[in-house]
Write a protein that holds these residues in place. Structure first.
Motif, short mmCIF file in Angstrom:
data_model
loop_
_atom_site.label_atom_id
_atom_site.label_comp_id
_atom_site.label_asym_id
_atom_site.label_seq_id
_atom_site.Cartn_x
_atom_site.Cartn_y
_atom_site.Cartn_z
N UNK A 131 0.83 -1.21 0.00
CA UNK A 131 0.00 0.00 0.00
C UNK A 131 0.86 1.26 0.00
N UNK A 132 1.95 1.23 0.77
CA UNK A 132 2.87 2.39 0.78
C UNK A 132 3.50 2.60 -0.59
N UNK A 133 3.87 1.50 -1.26
CA UNK A 133 4.46 1.60 -2.58
C UNK A 133 3.48 2.19 -3.59
N UNK A 134 2.22 1.77 -3.49
CA UNK A 134 1.20 2.32 -4.40
C UNK A 134 0.96 3.80 -4.13
N UNK A 135 0.98 4.19 -2.86
CA UNK A 135 0.79 5.61 -2.52
C UNK A 135 1.93 6.46 -3.09
N UNK A 136 3.15 5.93 -3.07
CA UNK A 136 4.27 6.67 -3.65
C UNK A 136 4.21 6.69 -5.17
N UNK A 137 3.37 5.80 -5.76
CA UNK A 137 3.17 5.76 -7.21
C UNK A 137 1.88 6.49 -7.61
N UNK A 138 1.51 7.49 -6.80
CA UNK A 138 0.32 8.31 -7.04
C UNK A 138 -0.97 7.48 -7.02
N UNK A 139 -0.97 6.41 -6.23
CA UNK A 139 -2.17 5.60 -6.09
C UNK A 139 -2.43 4.63 -7.22
N UNK A 140 -1.53 4.59 -8.21
CA UNK A 140 -1.71 3.68 -9.35
C UNK A 140 -1.20 2.29 -9.01
N UNK A 141 -1.82 1.24 -9.56
CA UNK A 141 -1.35 -0.13 -9.30
C UNK A 141 0.08 -0.33 -9.78
N UNK A 142 0.84 -1.07 -9.01
CA UNK A 142 2.24 -1.33 -9.35
C UNK A 142 2.38 -2.46 -10.36
N UNK A 143 1.39 -3.33 -10.41
CA UNK A 143 1.49 -4.51 -11.26
C UNK A 143 0.23 -4.66 -12.11
N UNK A 144 0.39 -5.34 -13.22
CA UNK A 144 -0.71 -5.62 -14.14
C UNK A 144 -1.03 -7.11 -14.02
N UNK A 145 -2.23 -7.42 -13.57
CA UNK A 145 -2.63 -8.81 -13.34
C UNK A 145 -3.45 -9.30 -14.53
N UNK A 146 -3.00 -10.39 -15.11
CA UNK A 146 -3.66 -10.94 -16.32
C UNK A 146 -4.01 -12.40 -16.08
N UNK A 147 -5.26 -12.76 -16.31
CA UNK A 147 -5.69 -14.14 -16.21
C UNK A 147 -5.75 -14.76 -17.60
N UNK A 148 -5.21 -15.97 -17.75
CA UNK A 148 -5.22 -16.69 -19.02
C UNK A 148 -5.99 -17.99 -18.85
N UNK A 149 -6.94 -18.22 -19.74
CA UNK A 149 -7.68 -19.47 -19.68
C UNK A 149 -7.91 -19.99 -21.09
N UNK A 150 -8.23 -21.25 -21.18
CA UNK A 150 -8.45 -21.87 -22.49
C UNK A 150 -8.53 -23.38 -22.34
N UNK A 151 -9.09 -24.07 -23.32
CA UNK A 151 -9.20 -25.53 -23.22
C UNK A 151 -7.84 -26.19 -23.28
N UNK A 152 -7.72 -27.42 -22.79
CA UNK A 152 -6.45 -28.15 -22.91
C UNK A 152 -6.01 -28.25 -24.36
N UNK A 153 -4.74 -27.98 -24.62
CA UNK A 153 -4.22 -28.04 -25.98
C UNK A 153 -4.33 -26.75 -26.75
N UNK A 154 -4.79 -25.69 -26.07
CA UNK A 154 -4.93 -24.39 -26.76
C UNK A 154 -3.58 -23.72 -26.95
N UNK A 155 -2.55 -24.20 -26.26
CA UNK A 155 -1.22 -23.61 -26.41
C UNK A 155 -0.92 -22.55 -25.37
N UNK A 156 -1.52 -22.68 -24.17
CA UNK A 156 -1.30 -21.67 -23.12
C UNK A 156 0.16 -21.61 -22.69
N UNK A 157 0.75 -22.76 -22.41
CA UNK A 157 2.14 -22.78 -21.94
C UNK A 157 3.11 -22.30 -23.02
#
Length: 418
Positions: A131-157
């Motif tokens: 929280x302190x790190x985000x406050x020093x970054x003007x309240x903006x998130x420090x990281x970008x969280x991305x969820x990946x999903x798909x059927x087996x064999x879709x080539x996720x890895x």
């Protein structure tokens, strides 16, 4: 987190003693007694509350009890050895040491009751630092969280391997939380995703952590939220969560990420029927994988189908319209453009305030998920319920009792036992 109760009483205060940490700050809005014979600080000390802070306010009619549990209160419940262990993990974690990050995630994944308490102390320290790190970054998130999903064999890895190398070469620190399904028969899990990311696993700016579901629905593990927080505390600015399967119940990851990406293979039959509508509604970006060689034509056809399908679905955002693109992890085609669209999404959502509101809502969902898990565990381990389970299970197996009636009996036994 403060909890306000308009009518505190002695039973509630005694109930506080069941919590693992017994230090609370009390703020009373009345000088009158609190009911059931509690009228001063003396009885509180007799109840075993080690730390009380009193503040009598002028509003003599209203009575409110504010319970605030602080990090200092939590750490007072630790012995010296445990305190040193948590401090060592925390220090190594915020310095970016991969070994400490791995040990911290192992700690939060533990089901041991005492280790769970240690994990909560560590998480609270990391949360305050974050929280302190985000406050020093003007309240903006420090990281970008991305969820990946798909059927087996879709080539996720395969996609993550190419995509991750591209990001680390551009100066990013990437964390991949790969979720593997646990066997319903043996309870084991292969945890083989890391073996398919040979180049990325050797990259010092990337951290890959495979974890088993252990029966958790939603395509994620019980502690994925905690692992995300720990990775961000360790300085990783992009968090990828690779989830299990695709179906109506496999989009719990959407409640813990900023952006949800659906990866689909071409030439897999009628995807619009094969993939449940619910998962498509959650997607912010749909990527048709393996768009190279003989599969380019089928990939274009599937892309056109999904562009049409997304027009019929209800909008989830006022400022972002889900996109459908074609990519190839083998040739690298479209992956750089995909990252550009992901950055566009982050910028648009951040500027509109939707990203901040989304993260706040996710914190609430996280809290209720933990409550549900704890209540279920408390129910299963309740002495009265444990006595009744074998008998009622036998009656259900023999057909003498319906499952619904057996469940009602157990719930009544649970309520009467409390």
């Amino acid at each position: 987190m403060p909890m306000l109760l308009p009518h505190p009483h002695q039973l509630f205060l005694k109930g506080l003693l069941r919590a693992p940490f017994r230090c609370y700050h009390f703020i009373f809005h009345s000088q009158t007694h609190l009911g059931s014979g509690i009228s001063s600080a003396g009885p509180f000390n007799s109840l075993g509350l080690h730390c009380t802070k009193w503040m009598l306010l002028s509003d003599g009619l209203k009575r409110k009890l504010c319970v605030q549990t602080t990090l200092k209160d939590h750490t007072e419940g630790l012995c010296d050895k445990e305190q040193r262990f948590v401090d060592k993990l925390y220090t190594g974690l915020i310095q970016g040491q991969r070994a400490c990050l791995a040990k911290a995630i192992t700690l939060v994944e533990s089901t041991h009751s005492r280790k769970k308490e240690l994990a909560q102390v560590l998480l609270q320290k990391v949360l305050l630092y974050h929280r302190k790190q985000e406050q020093s970054n003007e309240g903006k998130p420090l990281a970008f969280r991305v969820g990946l999903s798909g059927p087996p064999g879709a080539g996720k890895s395969t996609f993550i391997e190419y995509f991750g190398k591209m990001l680390t070469e551009r100066g990013h620190k990437l964390s991949v939380l790969a979720v593997d399904p646990s066997s319903c028969t043996s309870g084991g899990s292969l945890l083989g995703d890391k073996t398919r990311m040979t180049e990325l696993s050797r990259d010092m700016n990337a951290y890959i952590r495979p974890s088993p579901t252990r029966g958790t629905l939603g395509g994620v593990t019980r502690t994925t939220n905690e692992a995300i927080l720990l990775c961000e505390g360790a300085g990783y600015d992009i968090i990828l969560i690779e989830t299990v399967g695709v179906g109506q119940s496999e989009f719990a990851v959407a409640d813990m990420v900023d952006m949800f990406v659906l990866l689909l293979p071409p030439a897999g039959g009628d995807e619009l029927q094969g993939i449940k509508r619910g998962i498509i509604e959650m997607a912010d970006l749909v990527a048709i994988t393996k768009s190279d060689g003989d599969l380019i034509v089928p990939a274009r056809r599937i892309q056109a189908e999904y562009v049409s399908a997304l027009k019929l679905l209800r909008k989830r955002s006022e400022v972002w319209k889900p996109k459908v693109i074609r990519i190839s992890a083998r040739s690298g085609e479209g992956i750089s453009e995909m990252w550009d669209k992901m950055k566009d999404f982050q910028g648009v959502m951040l500027a509109s305030g939707e990203l901040t509101a989304k993260r706040q809502k996710q914190q609430k969902v996280w809290m209720w998920n933990l409550i549900q898990e704890s209540v279920l565990e408390h129910f299963r381990t309740h002495p009265t319920v444990q006595e009744q389970i074998p008998l009622l299970e036998h009656k259900v197996l023999t057909g003498a009792l319906s499952p619904g009636l057996a469940a009602d009996f157990l719930l009544k036994a649970f309520k009467s036992g409390d």
